[in-house]
Design an enzyme around this catalytic site. Structure first.
Site, PDB file in Angstrom:
ATOM      1  N   ASN A 153       0.745  -1.181  -0.057  1.00 31.94           N
ATOM      2  CA  ASN A 153      -0.155  -0.187   0.084  1.00 31.94           C
ATOM      3  C   ASN A 153       0.724   1.485  -0.092  1.00 31.94           C
ATOM      4  O   ASN A 153       0.375   2.414  -0.491  1.00 31.94           O
ATOM      5  CB  ASN A 153      -1.196  -0.198   1.158  1.00 31.94           C
ATOM      6  CG  ASN A 153      -0.378  -0.139   2.600  1.00 31.94           C
ATOM      7  OD1 ASN A 153       0.599  -0.850   2.733  1.00 31.94           O
ATOM      8  ND2 ASN A 153      -0.795   0.370   3.491  1.00 31.94           N
ATOM      9  N   GLU A 248       3.935  -4.352  12.244  1.00 36.30           N
ATOM     10  CA  GLU A 248       2.901  -3.109  11.910  1.00 36.30           C
ATOM     11  C   GLU A 248       1.678  -3.848  11.218  1.00 36.30           C
ATOM     12  O   GLU A 248       2.025  -4.083   9.940  1.00 36.30           O
ATOM     13  CB  GLU A 248       3.595  -2.069  11.127  1.00 36.30           C
ATOM     14  CG  GLU A 248       4.890  -1.285  12.088  1.00 36.30           C
ATOM     15  CD  GLU A 248       4.433  -0.631  13.217  1.00 36.30           C
ATOM     16  OE1 GLU A 248       3.138  -0.550  13.383  1.00 36.30           O
ATOM     17  OE2 GLU A 248       5.267  -0.434  14.236  1.00 36.30           O
ATOM     18  N   CYS A 286      -3.670   1.432   6.968  1.00 36.99           N
ATOM     19  CA  CYS A 286      -3.808   0.796   8.294  1.00 36.99           C
ATOM     20  C   CYS A 286      -4.719   2.053   9.062  1.00 36.99           C
ATOM     21  O   CYS A 286      -5.403   1.202  10.077  1.00 36.99           O
ATOM     22  CB  CYS A 286      -2.856   0.315   8.985  1.00 36.99           C
ATOM     23  SG  CYS A 286      -1.963  -1.015   8.142  1.00 36.99           S
TER      24      CYS A 286
END
Length: 480
Positions: A153, A248, A286
């Protein structure tokens, strides 16, 4: 004829026996072919990194800082070229791709600054009689070679968050970019090759996912920095319990709008930010807004504004400067989002806008009356979809934020400083943003989550600490 992009093995170009295609998710066009390293080449890269580790750790700070400064400068010079590449391989709108390059420029600049000013600390030990004449110097040293596993992303900036801190502390890094988006990382390799960093201190290897377990298990790679799904992240951590693993992972980010955020200007601002950051990067962040939790006193007015502003998001060709929302990374991702929204509707949710798919593109979508048993209510959608929730108090709002397996960031729209500090204290997340959406990240701040959102922190200085350990030098017989 399409040229096959070579990868970077111990700082030099290399090509394997096979390759794979990278295609544009908007129109399916071929962006490029990428060479795949052989097993022997992967072994060569790991061996070179392990061999380089002692000397790289001893490299003078100015050498590492100069290399990082060079990368920052060259990324800035090549911004438009790299941004176009990000858009082509990832599908994100060009305006967001330019922003990503700008952030990576800053990450490498901050890493250069931190490399120069990381000095450790000193302490006198004669505070007790047994320490008379003793003085300590505490410095940090690399834990070893870093295996950096990056997601699709943010194919440049999240790569930067692994590579820059590793170089800053003198830790060799083997970078594995996402299979869907390896080209930005390979361009970064071109720039790293222009520096004086020692051979073996870095490699960029587009390794297929099925070959990663062996690399993850390799004892010569004691540090793993992973960004991606919680499922894969925890599989990695569970498989290597004696390694240092930073994760993460995902989120289910909430934007809370409280009763005091009630003026027309307030609600316009909240709706604008919520609409933008539920859809930026196609919702593939996220910390994209996935849940809007609004006090009943402002709910109806806010919903009207949010729906209008989501409808105003410009969709289409991500290469167009006017486009806000492009396609998802591929058609399968869009089909998954579609199935989640369809599941919510089947269980009683109402689609206020959007809810349609065309190829890899999913329309910006707002859902109300989302039932608790819908997958959209609990999992990370990673698409341009937000849900609206009405609450009757701050207590209820904060409880709703915490009623999630994830805990990455939250945004709280309030003017009350006491409520701001309460949010900071009570919300089970890694970051709280007051007066804005949860989607804000400054790349120098500590970034990470709690619960299923992962362990450890990124942010240049904090990742440098994560990649190193303290070592104490005690001097004796001194007249202090």
């Amino acid at each position: 004829m399409t040229t096959t992009h070579e990868f970077w093995l111990a700082g030099r170009r290399a090509s394997g026996d096979t390759d794979f295609e990278v295609r544009h998710s908007y129109d399916g066009s071929l962006v490029g072919k990428v060479a795949v390293p052989t097993d022997a080449q992967i072994e060569e890269a790991v061996a070179a990194a392990a061999a380089a580790a002692p000397a790289f750790a001893a490299t003078p700070a100015h050498v590492r800082a100069a290399a990082l400064d060079h990368v920052s400068k060259r990324l800035a010079e090549r911004t438009e070229e790299i941004a176009r590449l990000i858009t082509a391989e990832n599908g994100k709108p060009i305006k967001w791709a330019r922003g990503e390059v700008g952030r990576a420029v800053s990450v490498f600049r901050w890493a250069a600054e931190e490399a120069r000013r990381t000095n450790g600390e000193t302490m006198r030990l004669d505070t007790d009689p047994g320490g008379t004449g003793r003085f300590a110097v505490v410095r940090r040293f690399p834990k070893g070679v870093v295996l950096g596993i990056a997601p699709f992303n943010f194919p440049l900036n999240l790569v930067a968050h692994k590579v820059a801190p590793a170089i800053a502390v003198g830790a060799p890094i083997i970078l594995k970019p996402a299979p869907a988006t390896p080209l930005s990382a390979l361009v970064l390799g071109e720039i790293l090759a222009e520096t004086d960093l020692p051979a073996g201190s870095w490699s960029v290897l587009p390794v297929p996912n099925e070959k990663m377990p062996a690399l993850v298990q390799d004892v010569r790679l004691p540090v793993i920095s992973f960004t991606g799904s919680d499922k894969v992240g925890y599989q990695i951590m569970d498989s290597v319990p004696r390694k240092h693993v930073t994760l993460e992972l995902g989120g289910n980010a909430a934007a809370v709008v409280l009763a005091d955020w009630s003026s027309e200007a307030d609600l316009d601002w909240a709706a604008t930010r919520i609409a933008m950051f539920s859809n930026y990067q196609g919702g593939q962040s996220c910390i994209s807004v996935q849940r809007v939790i609004a006090d009943a006193s402002v709910y109806d007015a806010l919903v009207e504004k949010v729906v209008a502003k989501v409808r105003a998001q410009v969709t289409g060709d991500p290469a167009d400067d006017a486009v806000d929302v492009g396609p998802l990374v591929d058609e399968n991702a869009a089909k998954r989002v579609e199935s989640w929204v369809d599941d919510a509707v089947a269980k009683g949710a109402k689609v206020l806008t959007g809810g349609t798919r065309e190829g890899a593109a999913y329309a910006p979508t707002v859902v109300a009356d989302l039932p608790a048993d819908a997958i959209l209510a609990t999992a990370e959608v990673f698409g341009p979809v937000l849900s609206l929730h009405r609450v009757d108090s701050t207590d209820e709002a904060f409880a709703a934020v915490n009623d999630s397996a994830f805990g990455l960031q939250a945004g709280v729209f309030t003017h009350d400083v006491q409520t701001a500090f309460r949010a900071h204290r009570e919300l089970e997340v890694g970051g709280v943003v007051i007066g804005d959406a949860p989607s804000y990240r400054a790349d120098q701040m500590p970034y990470g989550g709690v619960k299923d959102s992962g362990v450890g922190r990124e942010g240049v200085k904090y990742a440098m600490a994560d990649f190193t350990y303290e070592k104490v030098l005690v001097l004796t017989g001194l007249d202090l």
